[in-house]
Design a protein around this motif. Structure first.
Motif, mmCIF file in Angstrom:
data_model
loop_
_atom_site.group_PDB
_atom_site.id
_atom_site.type_symbol
_atom_site.label_atom_id
_atom_site.label_comp_id
_atom_site.label_asym_id
_atom_site.label_seq_id
_atom_site.Cartn_x
_atom_site.Cartn_y
_atom_site.Cartn_z
ATOM 1 N N GLN A 1 0.824 -1.194 0.000
ATOM 2 C CA GLN A 1 0.000 0.000 0.000
ATOM 3 C C GLN A 1 0.863 1.249 0.000
ATOM 4 O O GLN A 1 2.049 1.202 0.270
ATOM 5 N N VAL A 2 0.217 2.366 -0.303
ATOM 6 C CA VAL A 2 0.895 3.649 -0.362
ATOM 7 C C VAL A 2 0.318 4.550 0.715
ATOM 8 O O VAL A 2 -0.896 4.636 0.881
ATOM 9 N N GLN A 3 1.188 5.210 1.452
ATOM 10 C CA GLN A 3 0.761 6.179 2.455
ATOM 11 C C GLN A 3 1.236 7.570 2.040
ATOM 12 O O GLN A 3 2.352 7.736 1.561
ATOM 13 N N LEU A 4 0.366 8.544 2.252
ATOM 14 C CA LEU A 4 0.699 9.952 2.000
ATOM 15 C C LEU A 4 0.647 10.686 3.336
ATOM 16 O O LEU A 4 -0.358 10.613 4.049
ATOM 17 N N VAL A 5 1.711 11.394 3.649
ATOM 18 C CA VAL A 5 1.784 12.125 4.909
ATOM 19 C C VAL A 5 2.088 13.587 4.620
ATOM 20 O O VAL A 5 3.151 13.912 4.075
ATOM 21 N N GLU A 6 1.140 14.465 5.009
ATOM 22 C CA GLU A 6 1.312 15.898 4.816
ATOM 23 C C GLU A 6 1.970 16.531 6.035
ATOM 24 O O GLU A 6 1.853 16.023 7.151
ATOM 25 N N SER A 7 2.620 17.654 5.805
ATOM 26 C CA SER A 7 3.196 18.451 6.889
ATOM 27 C C SER A 7 3.286 19.890 6.434
ATOM 28 O O SER A 7 3.183 20.182 5.237
ATOM 29 N N GLY A 8 3.469 20.789 7.404
ATOM 30 C CA GLY A 8 3.707 22.184 7.075
ATOM 31 C C GLY A 8 2.547 23.122 7.350
ATOM 32 O O GLY A 8 2.684 24.334 7.169
ATOM 33 N N GLY A 9 1.407 22.589 7.777
ATOM 34 C CA GLY A 9 0.286 23.467 8.072
ATOM 35 C C GLY A 9 0.530 24.270 9.335
ATOM 36 O O GLY A 9 1.502 24.054 10.059
ATOM 37 N N GLY A 10 -0.376 25.217 9.591
ATOM 38 C CA GLY A 10 -0.240 26.014 10.802
ATOM 39 C C GLY A 10 -1.140 27.221 10.792
ATOM 40 O O GLY A 10 -1.989 27.378 9.906
ATOM 41 N N LEU A 11 -0.929 28.079 11.791
ATOM 42 C CA LEU A 11 -1.685 29.321 11.928
ATOM 43 C C LEU A 11 -0.777 30.469 11.518
ATOM 44 O O LEU A 11 0.302 30.639 12.104
ATOM 45 N N VAL A 12 -1.214 31.239 10.515
ATOM 46 C CA VAL A 12 -0.416 32.358 10.032
ATOM 47 C C VAL A 12 -1.304 33.575 9.828
ATOM 48 O O VAL A 12 -2.527 33.465 9.791
ATOM 49 N N GLN A 13 -0.672 34.728 9.668
ATOM 50 C CA GLN A 13 -1.418 35.944 9.395
ATOM 51 C C GLN A 13 -1.612 36.129 7.894
ATOM 52 O O GLN A 13 -0.816 35.637 7.086
ATOM 53 N N ALA A 14 -2.647 36.847 7.536
ATOM 54 C CA ALA A 14 -2.907 37.148 6.132
ATOM 55 C C ALA A 14 -1.706 37.863 5.518
ATOM 56 O O ALA A 14 -1.056 38.690 6.178
ATOM 57 N N GLY A 15 -1.420 37.496 4.278
ATOM 58 C CA GLY A 15 -0.314 38.117 3.575
ATOM 59 C C GLY A 15 1.005 37.374 3.693
ATOM 60 O O GLY A 15 1.967 37.690 2.980
ATOM 61 N N THR A 16 1.053 36.402 4.580
ATOM 62 C CA THR A 16 2.288 35.642 4.763
ATOM 63 C C THR A 16 2.259 34.361 3.938
ATOM 64 O O THR A 16 1.355 34.153 3.126
ATOM 65 N N SER A 17 3.260 33.502 4.155
ATOM 66 C CA SER A 17 3.422 32.307 3.326
ATOM 67 C C SER A 17 3.525 31.050 4.174
ATOM 68 O O SER A 17 3.891 31.093 5.348
ATOM 69 N N LEU A 18 3.197 29.929 3.552
ATOM 70 C CA LEU A 18 3.389 28.606 4.127
ATOM 71 C C LEU A 18 3.799 27.657 3.005
ATOM 72 O O LEU A 18 3.412 27.875 1.860
ATOM 73 N N ASP B 1 -8.370 31.173 2.495
ATOM 74 C CA ASP B 1 -7.552 29.980 2.221
ATOM 75 C C ASP B 1 -7.558 29.008 3.396
ATOM 76 O O ASP B 1 -7.032 27.896 3.280
ATOM 77 N N SER B 2 -8.134 29.411 4.512
ATOM 78 C CA SER B 2 -8.179 28.548 5.693
ATOM 79 C C SER B 2 -8.980 27.284 5.385
ATOM 80 O O SER B 2 -10.120 27.361 4.903
ATOM 81 N N ALA B 3 -8.376 26.146 5.657
ATOM 82 C CA ALA B 3 -9.013 24.861 5.352
ATOM 83 C C ALA B 3 -8.082 23.740 5.786
ATOM 84 O O ALA B 3 -6.906 23.979 6.095
ATOM 85 N N ALA B 4 -8.618 22.533 5.751
ATOM 86 C CA ALA B 4 -7.762 21.357 5.852
ATOM 87 C C ALA B 4 -7.283 21.037 4.444
ATOM 88 O O ALA B 4 -8.091 20.973 3.518
ATOM 89 N N TYR B 5 -5.987 20.889 4.291
ATOM 90 C CA TYR B 5 -5.388 20.622 2.982
ATOM 91 C C TYR B 5 -5.006 19.143 2.897
ATOM 92 O O TYR B 5 -4.319 18.625 3.789
ATOM 93 N N TYR B 6 -5.447 18.508 1.819
ATOM 94 C CA TYR B 6 -5.233 17.082 1.620
ATOM 95 C C TYR B 6 -4.376 16.831 0.384
ATOM 96 O O TYR B 6 -4.611 17.406 -0.676
ATOM 97 N N CYS B 7 -3.441 15.930 0.546
ATOM 98 C CA CYS B 7 -2.610 15.483 -0.558
ATOM 99 C C CYS B 7 -3.300 14.314 -1.258
ATOM 100 O O CYS B 7 -3.961 13.493 -0.607
ATOM 101 N N ASN B 8 -3.121 14.235 -2.557
ATOM 102 C CA ASN B 8 -3.737 13.187 -3.359
ATOM 103 C C ASN B 8 -2.745 12.698 -4.401
ATOM 104 O O ASN B 8 -1.985 13.506 -4.956
ATOM 105 N N ALA B 9 -2.749 11.412 -4.663
ATOM 106 C CA ALA B 9 -1.823 10.876 -5.664
ATOM 107 C C ALA B 9 -2.384 9.617 -6.304
ATOM 108 O O ALA B 9 -3.091 8.834 -5.667
ATOM 109 N N ASP B 10 -2.049 9.447 -7.568
ATOM 110 C CA ASP B 10 -2.327 8.209 -8.290
ATOM 111 C C ASP B 10 -1.029 7.419 -8.331
ATOM 112 O O ASP B 10 -0.015 7.920 -8.828
#
Length: 121
Positions: A1-18, A89-98
Protein backbone atom coordinates in the motif's frame (compact mmCIF):
# COMPACT_ATOMS: atom_id res chain seq x y z
CA UNK A 1 0.00 0.00 0.00
CA UNK A 2 0.89 3.65 -0.36
CA UNK A 3 0.76 6.18 2.46
CA UNK A 4 0.70 9.95 2.00
CA UNK A 5 1.78 12.12 4.91
CA UNK A 6 1.31 15.90 4.82
CA UNK A 7 3.20 18.45 6.89
CA UNK A 8 3.71 22.18 7.08
CA UNK A 9 0.29 23.47 8.07
CA UNK A 10 -0.24 26.01 10.80
CA UNK A 11 -1.69 29.32 11.93
CA UNK A 12 -0.42 32.36 10.03
CA UNK A 13 -1.42 35.94 9.40
CA UNK A 14 -2.91 37.15 6.13
CA UNK A 15 -0.31 38.12 3.57
CA UNK A 16 2.29 35.64 4.76
CA UNK A 17 3.42 32.31 3.33
CA UNK A 18 3.39 28.61 4.13
CA UNK A 19 4.89 25.59 2.41
CA UNK A 20 3.11 22.27 2.58
CA UNK A 21 4.85 18.98 1.91
CA UNK A 22 3.45 15.54 1.20
CA UNK A 23 5.66 12.48 1.16
CA UNK A 24 4.52 9.19 -0.32
CA UNK A 25 5.86 6.00 1.22
CA UNK A 26 5.25 2.28 1.12
CA UNK A 27 5.44 -0.09 -1.82
CA UNK A 28 5.62 2.28 -4.79
CA UNK A 29 6.44 1.36 -8.37
CA UNK A 30 5.42 4.69 -9.85
CA UNK A 31 3.36 7.80 -9.17
CA UNK A 32 1.57 9.75 -11.87
CA UNK A 33 -0.49 12.81 -10.97
CA UNK A 34 -0.16 14.37 -7.53
CA UNK A 35 -2.24 17.17 -6.16
CA UNK A 36 -3.61 19.21 -3.31
CA UNK A 37 -7.24 19.61 -2.30
CA UNK A 38 -8.74 21.60 0.54
CA UNK A 39 -11.91 21.52 2.56
CA UNK A 40 -13.23 24.29 4.77
CA UNK A 41 -15.87 23.63 7.45
CA UNK A 42 -19.31 23.23 5.90
CA UNK A 43 -17.94 23.23 2.36
CA UNK A 44 -17.14 20.57 -0.20
CA UNK A 45 -13.60 19.46 -0.82
CA UNK A 46 -12.15 21.42 -3.72
CA UNK A 47 -9.18 21.02 -6.02
CA UNK A 48 -6.34 23.45 -5.38
CA UNK A 49 -3.57 22.32 -7.73
CA UNK A 50 -2.23 19.27 -9.54
CA UNK A 51 1.06 18.29 -11.11
CA UNK A 52 1.80 15.45 -13.50
CA UNK A 53 4.86 13.25 -13.36
CA UNK A 54 6.28 15.33 -16.19
CA UNK A 55 5.71 18.59 -14.35
CA UNK A 56 2.57 19.92 -16.03
CA UNK A 57 0.54 21.93 -13.56
CA UNK A 58 -3.04 23.04 -13.04
CA UNK A 59 -4.35 25.59 -10.55
CA UNK A 60 -7.76 26.59 -9.34
CA UNK A 61 -8.56 30.17 -10.30
CA UNK A 62 -8.71 31.17 -6.64
CA UNK A 63 -5.02 30.39 -6.10
CA UNK A 64 -3.45 31.24 -9.46
CA UNK A 65 -0.50 33.56 -9.07
CA UNK A 66 -0.25 32.92 -5.31
CA UNK A 67 0.30 29.17 -4.98
CA UNK A 68 2.94 27.03 -6.65
CA UNK A 69 2.88 23.25 -6.80
CA UNK A 70 6.08 21.29 -7.36
CA UNK A 71 7.37 17.77 -6.88
CA UNK A 72 10.55 15.83 -6.30
CA UNK A 73 10.11 12.52 -8.08
CA UNK A 74 13.22 11.05 -6.50
CA UNK A 75 11.70 11.65 -3.06
CA UNK A 76 8.08 10.88 -4.04
CA UNK A 77 7.18 14.23 -2.54
CA UNK A 78 4.88 17.03 -3.65
CA UNK A 79 4.98 20.57 -2.32
CA UNK A 80 2.59 23.49 -2.22
CA UNK A 81 4.13 26.92 -1.77
CA UNK A 82 1.38 29.27 -0.63
CA UNK A 83 2.09 33.00 -0.78
CA UNK A 84 -0.08 36.02 -0.03
CA UNK A 85 -2.38 33.90 2.07
CA UNK A 86 -5.92 35.08 2.68
CA UNK A 87 -8.40 34.16 5.42
CA UNK A 88 -10.48 32.35 2.78
CA UNK A 89 -7.55 29.98 2.22
CA UNK A 90 -8.18 28.55 5.69
CA UNK A 91 -9.01 24.86 5.35
CA UNK A 92 -7.76 21.36 5.85
CA UNK A 93 -5.39 20.62 2.98
CA UNK A 94 -5.23 17.08 1.62
CA UNK A 95 -2.61 15.48 -0.56
CA UNK A 96 -3.74 13.19 -3.36
CA UNK A 97 -1.82 10.88 -5.66
CA UNK A 98 -2.33 8.21 -8.29
CA UNK A 99 0.15 5.40 -7.76
CA UNK A 100 0.73 1.75 -8.42
CA UNK A 101 2.65 -0.77 -6.39
CA UNK A 102 3.96 -2.83 -9.30
CA UNK A 103 5.00 -1.78 -12.83
CA UNK A 104 2.12 -3.76 -14.30
CA UNK A 105 -0.44 -3.09 -11.60
CA UNK A 106 -3.53 -0.94 -11.74
CA UNK A 107 -3.39 2.70 -10.77
CA UNK A 108 -5.05 3.51 -7.46
CA UNK A 109 -5.91 6.85 -5.90
CA UNK A 110 -4.62 7.71 -2.44
CA UNK A 111 -5.33 10.45 0.08
CA UNK A 112 -3.35 11.86 2.97
CA UNK A 113 -4.85 12.55 6.38
CA UNK A 114 -4.81 16.32 5.94
CA UNK A 115 -3.02 19.26 7.48
CA UNK A 116 -4.80 22.34 8.82
CA UNK A 117 -4.06 25.81 7.49
CA UNK A 118 -5.57 28.75 9.32
CA UNK A 119 -5.08 32.30 8.10
CA UNK A 120 -5.98 35.10 10.46
CA UNK A 121 -6.95 38.57 9.25
Amino acid sequence: QVQLVESGGGLVQAGTSLRLSCAASGIIASISDMGWYRQAPGKQRELVATISSGGSTYYADSVKGRFTISRDNAKNTVYLQMNSLKPEDSAAYYCNADARTTPWGRWRNYWGQGTQVTVSS
